[in-house]
Design an enzyme around this catalytic site. Structure first.
Site, PDB file in Angstrom:
ATOM      1  CG  ASP A  56      -0.375  -0.026   2.525  1.00  0.00           C
ATOM      2  OD1 ASP A  56       0.855  -0.182   2.612  1.00  0.00           O
ATOM      3  OD2 ASP A  56      -1.123   0.118   3.516  1.00  0.00           O
ATOM      4  CB  SER A  57       4.571   1.699  -0.219  1.00  0.00           C
ATOM      5  OG  SER A  57       4.752   0.562  -1.031  1.00  0.00           O
ATOM      6  CG  ASP A  95       0.701  -3.950   2.271  1.00  0.00           C
ATOM      7  OD1 ASP A  95       0.931  -4.815   3.136  1.00  0.00           O
ATOM      8  OD2 ASP A  95       1.500  -3.052   1.961  1.00  0.00           O
ATOM      9  CE  LYS A 123       3.500  -5.812   3.998  1.00  0.00           C
ATOM     10  NZ  LYS A 123       3.104  -4.539   4.658  1.00  0.00           N
ATOM     11  CD  GLU A 192       7.890  -0.098   7.590  1.00  0.00           C
ATOM     12  OE1 GLU A 192       6.921  -0.810   7.261  1.00  0.00           O
ATOM     13  OE2 GLU A 192       8.093   1.041   7.130  1.00  0.00           O
TER      14      GLU A 192
HETATM   15  O1  KIV Z   1       3.611  -1.053   1.571  1.00  0.00           O
HETATM   16  C1  KIV Z   1       4.802  -1.396   1.580  1.00  0.00           C
HETATM   17  O2  KIV Z   1       5.554  -1.186   0.633  1.00  0.00           O
HETATM   18  C2  KIV Z   1       5.310  -2.071   2.760  1.00  0.00           C
HETATM   19  C3  KIV Z   1       6.802  -2.203   2.888  1.00  0.00           C
HETATM   20  C4  KIV Z   1       7.390  -0.908   3.273  1.00  0.00           C
HETATM   21  C5  KIV Z   1       7.166  -3.269   3.821  1.00  0.00           C
HETATM   22  O3  KIV Z   1       4.556  -2.475   3.602  1.00  0.00           O
END
Ligand code: KIV
Length: 275
Positions: A56-57, A95, A123, A192
């Site tokens: 979700d980044s 995510d 996740k 993290e």
């Molecule tokens: O959303 C994402 O990219 C993440 C990573 C930073 C682990 O959760």
């Protein structure tokens, strides 16, 4: 990417959760990169990176928001489908976005949509409250990666993107949560921005693979955001490393990240945090 022949046709050898577990058992490291589209998923897959995270980044890297909070379940479905088209070998982890898993029932409805789109494990970020949700998803055949430490969906509560687990009681809490998540069926843990020593303790305390980002060199795997390794991030975090600066192509940069993780050359102390 390795191919095998099946009834005369070449098919990609798929990374599965049991294969990741075997790597941990043999003390072999694996690598994870984020991707949100077909082309980069294909490049990552071809470099033999074991896991692609549709993170979700993307709220920040693709949509340009200041946090991951605006990302919706439909955004995640759209990007998971795009990644699925490019990933033949890599395991696809997706995510669950902000506030889409507040109850076991909501979590099941939303995680099922991500799995239908092509996700192979979801996740979730959280703490102790996550446990009944992990249990529910695992019972229903949806593998879970439990994300502890710095959980960016809680940035407002945390008061910023800060290192977690620096004092004894918060370190113990993260350790307890990781152990509970494994007991309830989680297949992976992601840590993290926690001190190296805490990540090492957790990696040794659980039998499932632990993926780290800003968690030091002792975890079973490392994850980075693709924009960070390609030097596209304006103010990169301490744990980020620009691999494109040392190579002459995106493909070579991705390959170098994978190689450095396998060989234990990334991360170094300069990418990590102490208590
Ligand atoms: O959303 C994402 O990219 C993440 C990573 C930073 C682990 O959760």
């Amino acid at each position: 990417m390795t191919d095998q022949t099946f009834y005369g046709s070449k098919v990609a050898v798929k990374t599965t959760l049991p294969k990741l577990q075997k790597l941990k058992n043999k003390k072999l490291k694996f690598s994870v990169l984020t991707a949100y589209d077909f082309s980069l998923a294909k490049a990552i897959d071809q470099a033999g990176i074991e896991v692609i995270l549709v993170g979700d980044s993307l709220g920040m890297t693709i949509q340009g928001h200041k946090s991951t909070l605006p990302v919706t379940i439909n955004d995640m479905i759209y990007h998971t489908k795009a990644v699925l088209a490019g990933a033949k070998s890599a395991l696809i982890m997706v995510d669950m976005p902000f506030a889409t898993y507040s109850t076991p029932t909501d979590a099941l409805t939303n995680a099922a949509q991500l799995m239908r789109a092509g996700g192979e494990i979801v996740k979730l970020e959280g703490k102790q409250w996550l446990m009944p949700i992990i249990e529910k998803l695992c019972q229903q055949g949806i593998p879970v990666c439990a994300h502890f430490g710095l959980t960016p969906q809680f940035v407002n509560q945390l008061g910023g993107y800060k290192i977690q687990g620096r004092d004894d009681s918060s370190a113990q809490e993260i350790l307890r949560n990781a152990i509970s998540a494994e007991k309830l069926g989680a297949k992976l843990i992601l840590l993290e921005c926690v001190p190296t020593e805490l990540a090492q303790t957790i990696t040794e305390a659980v039998s499932i693979p632990v993926i780290g980002i800003g968690a030091g060199k002792h975890t079973d795997a490392q994850v980075l955001v693709i924009q960070d390794i390609l030097g596209l991030t304006h103010k990169p975090a301490r744990f980020a490393k620009n691999y494109l600066a040392q190579t002459n192509s995106i493909q070579a940069a991705i390959q170098m990240f994978g190689d450095e993780v396998k060989n234990g050359d990334y991360p170094k102390a300069e990418h990590s945090f102490e208590s």
